[in-house]
Design a protein around this motif. Structure first.
Motif, PDB file in Angstrom:
ATOM      1  N   LEU A  69      29.883  38.659  27.499  1.00  0.00           N
ATOM      2  CA  LEU A  69      30.451  38.367  28.817  1.00  0.00           C
ATOM      3  C   LEU A  69      29.798  37.167  29.507  1.00  0.00           C
ATOM      4  O   LEU A  69      30.205  36.805  30.613  1.00  0.00           O
ATOM      5  N   LEU A  70      28.809  36.570  28.865  1.00  0.00           N
ATOM      6  CA  LEU A  70      28.087  35.454  29.480  1.00  0.00           C
ATOM      7  C   LEU A  70      29.038  34.329  29.883  1.00  0.00           C
ATOM      8  O   LEU A  70      29.924  33.944  29.116  1.00  0.00           O
ATOM      9  N   ASP A  71      28.842  33.860  31.100  1.00  0.00           N
ATOM     10  CA  ASP A  71      29.571  32.726  31.670  1.00  0.00           C
ATOM     11  C   ASP A  71      31.076  32.958  31.812  1.00  0.00           C
ATOM     12  O   ASP A  71      31.828  31.996  31.994  1.00  0.00           O
ATOM     13  N   LYS A  72      31.498  34.205  31.743  1.00  0.00           N
ATOM     14  CA  LYS A  72      32.903  34.535  31.980  1.00  0.00           C
ATOM     15  C   LYS A  72      33.036  35.099  33.388  1.00  0.00           C
ATOM     16  O   LYS A  72      32.126  35.753  33.890  1.00  0.00           O
ATOM     17  N   THR A  73      34.162  34.853  34.014  1.00  0.00           N
ATOM     18  CA  THR A  73      34.411  35.393  35.350  1.00  0.00           C
ATOM     19  C   THR A  73      34.972  36.799  35.194  1.00  0.00           C
ATOM     20  O   THR A  73      36.002  37.003  34.564  1.00  0.00           O
ATOM     21  N   LEU A  74      34.249  37.762  35.764  1.00  0.00           N
ATOM     22  CA  LEU A  74      34.654  39.166  35.655  1.00  0.00           C
ATOM     23  C   LEU A  74      35.263  39.629  36.968  1.00  0.00           C
ATOM     24  O   LEU A  74      34.616  39.581  38.015  1.00  0.00           O
ATOM     25  N   GLY A  75      36.490  40.085  36.892  1.00  0.00           N
ATOM     26  CA  GLY A  75      37.167  40.648  38.049  1.00  0.00           C
ATOM     27  C   GLY A  75      36.851  42.126  38.194  1.00  0.00           C
ATOM     28  O   GLY A  75      35.978  42.666  37.497  1.00  0.00           O
ATOM     29  N   LYS A  76      37.562  42.774  39.065  1.00  0.00           N
ATOM     30  CA  LYS A  76      37.301  44.173  39.394  1.00  0.00           C
ATOM     31  C   LYS A  76      37.340  45.075  38.165  1.00  0.00           C
ATOM     32  O   LYS A  76      36.416  45.862  37.933  1.00  0.00           O
ATOM     33  N   GLU A  77      38.391  44.971  37.358  1.00  0.00           N
ATOM     34  CA  GLU A  77      38.545  45.863  36.214  1.00  0.00           C
ATOM     35  C   GLU A  77      37.413  45.676  35.203  1.00  0.00           C
ATOM     36  O   GLU A  77      36.863  46.651  34.676  1.00  0.00           O
ATOM     37  N   GLU A  78      37.063  44.424  34.936  1.00  0.00           N
ATOM     38  CA  GLU A  78      35.985  44.150  33.994  1.00  0.00           C
ATOM     39  C   GLU A  78      34.637  44.649  34.529  1.00  0.00           C
ATOM     40  O   GLU A  78      33.813  45.144  33.768  1.00  0.00           O
ATOM     41  N   GLN A  79      34.443  44.516  35.834  1.00  0.00           N
ATOM     42  CA  GLN A  79      33.198  44.999  36.441  1.00  0.00           C
ATOM     43  C   GLN A  79      33.096  46.512  36.353  1.00  0.00           C
ATOM     44  O   GLN A  79      32.031  47.055  36.033  1.00  0.00           O
ATOM     45  N   VAL A  80      34.197  47.193  36.628  1.00  0.00           N
ATOM     46  CA  VAL A  80      34.202  48.662  36.553  1.00  0.00           C
ATOM     47  C   VAL A  80      33.926  49.102  35.121  1.00  0.00           C
ATOM     48  O   VAL A  80      33.128  50.016  34.881  1.00  0.00           O
ATOM     49  N   LYS A  81      34.550  48.432  34.169  1.00  0.00           N
ATOM     50  CA  LYS A  81      34.341  48.763  32.754  1.00  0.00           C
ATOM     51  C   LYS A  81      32.883  48.520  32.349  1.00  0.00           C
ATOM     52  O   LYS A  81      32.281  49.343  31.656  1.00  0.00           O
ATOM     53  N   LEU A  82      32.310  47.407  32.790  1.00  0.00           N
ATOM     54  CA  LEU A  82      30.914  47.109  32.480  1.00  0.00           C
ATOM     55  C   LEU A  82      29.981  48.159  33.076  1.00  0.00           C
ATOM     56  O   LEU A  82      29.065  48.635  32.405  1.00  0.00           O
ATOM     57  N   LEU A  83      30.232  48.523  34.317  1.00  0.00           N
ATOM     58  CA  LEU A  83      29.402  49.542  34.965  1.00  0.00           C
ATOM     59  C   LEU A  83      29.465  50.859  34.203  1.00  0.00           C
ATOM     60  O   LEU A  83      28.435  51.495  33.954  1.00  0.00           O
ATOM     61  N   GLU A 121      39.042  34.564  47.360  1.00  0.00           N
ATOM     62  CA  GLU A 121      39.787  34.478  48.616  1.00  0.00           C
ATOM     63  C   GLU A 121      41.078  35.303  48.593  1.00  0.00           C
ATOM     64  O   GLU A 121      41.575  35.716  49.631  1.00  0.00           O
ATOM     65  N   GLU A 122      41.617  35.556  47.404  1.00  0.00           N
ATOM     66  CA  GLU A 122      42.884  36.280  47.298  1.00  0.00           C
ATOM     67  C   GLU A 122      42.714  37.790  47.385  1.00  0.00           C
ATOM     68  O   GLU A 122      43.654  38.508  47.714  1.00  0.00           O
ATOM     69  N   THR A 123      41.533  38.281  47.060  1.00  0.00           N
ATOM     70  CA  THR A 123      41.289  39.731  47.103  1.00  0.00           C
ATOM     71  C   THR A 123      40.036  39.998  47.927  1.00  0.00           C
ATOM     72  O   THR A 123      39.320  39.082  48.321  1.00  0.00           O
ATOM     73  N   ASP A 124      39.770  41.241  48.160  1.00  0.00           N
ATOM     74  CA  ASP A 124      38.535  41.599  48.873  1.00  0.00           C
ATOM     75  C   ASP A 124      37.422  41.955  47.876  1.00  0.00           C
ATOM     76  O   ASP A 124      36.423  42.541  48.232  1.00  0.00           O
ATOM     77  N   TRP A 125      37.621  41.599  46.619  1.00  0.00           N
ATOM     78  CA  TRP A 125      36.671  41.926  45.561  1.00  0.00           C
ATOM     79  C   TRP A 125      36.081  40.639  44.999  1.00  0.00           C
ATOM     80  O   TRP A 125      36.798  39.802  44.469  1.00  0.00           O
ATOM     81  N   ASP A 126      34.768  40.469  45.094  1.00  0.00           N
ATOM     82  CA  ASP A 126      34.121  39.273  44.563  1.00  0.00           C
ATOM     83  C   ASP A 126      34.083  39.315  43.038  1.00  0.00           C
ATOM     84  O   ASP A 126      33.966  40.379  42.430  1.00  0.00           O
ATOM     85  N   ASN A 127      34.188  38.153  42.425  1.00  0.00           N
ATOM     86  CA  ASN A 127      34.084  38.035  40.980  1.00  0.00           C
ATOM     87  C   ASN A 127      32.618  37.904  40.591  1.00  0.00           C
ATOM     88  O   ASN A 127      31.796  37.429  41.372  1.00  0.00           O
ATOM     89  N   LEU A 128      32.319  38.302  39.383  1.00  0.00           N
ATOM     90  CA  LEU A 128      30.960  38.270  38.865  1.00  0.00           C
ATOM     91  C   LEU A 128      30.896  37.315  37.683  1.00  0.00           C
ATOM     92  O   LEU A 128      31.772  37.336  36.818  1.00  0.00           O
ATOM     93  N   VAL A 129      29.838  36.497  37.658  1.00  0.00           N
ATOM     94  CA  VAL A 129      29.565  35.660  36.501  1.00  0.00           C
ATOM     95  C   VAL A 129      28.131  35.946  36.064  1.00  0.00           C
ATOM     96  O   VAL A 129      27.185  35.732  36.831  1.00  0.00           O
TER      97      VAL A 129
END
Length: 139
Positions: A69-83, A121-129
């Motif tokens: 996942l290095l240097d990829k932008t993770l949205g909500k679904e990817e973050q939940v899956k990672l957690l 800006e489009e969602t209330d969920w920050d992306n993770l890198v």
């Protein structure tokens, strides 16, 4: 979670120790209270040792997943899956059961993962890198 009972027992002991420390302020039998507190602390330490015994192995497993996942932008679904992957791998809900944090940010800090949050800006969920790995220090 495979360590759910251990985790709950440690949290209960933390709460009992906190209550004992408060009670000590109001009671005169300080030596007895100290003995009980010390006994609880010793039991808690034994349980903690058991809970964290395989963290080095779990960290290595998570590192393999995170490297993909290095240097990829993770949205909500990817973050939940990672957690969920991290929690399953470690077998517990919180990175440090004596602390209240059990979210992805807490895990990333505990695992000394280098990362940044990007405002979406489009969602209330920050992306993770995830940008890298710091030196891992076992609990």
């Amino acid at each position: 979670m495979r360590n759910e009972k251990l985790e709950r027992a440690i949290v209960k002991m933390d709460n009992d120790i906190a209550a004992i420390n408060i009670a000590k302020k109001y009671l005169s039998n300080g030596d007895e209270i100290n003995e009980v507190r010390d006994s609880l602390n010793n039991k808690k330490q034994l349980l903690s040792n058991e809970l964290y015994a395989e963290d080095h192995k779990s960290y290595a497993e998570c590192r393999e997943v995170i490297e993909e996942l290095l240097d990829k932008t993770l949205g909500k679904e990817e973050q939940v899956k990672l957690l969920e992957t991290i929690k399953e791998t470690f077998g517990r809900l919180a990175p440090n059961v004596s602390k209240k944090s059990s979210g992805l940010n807490g895990w990333l800090k505990e695992l000394n993962i280098e990362y940044s949050w990007i405002k979406d800006e489009e969602t209330d969920w920050d992306n993770l890198v995830i940008t890298g790995f710091g030196l891992y220090k076992e609990s």
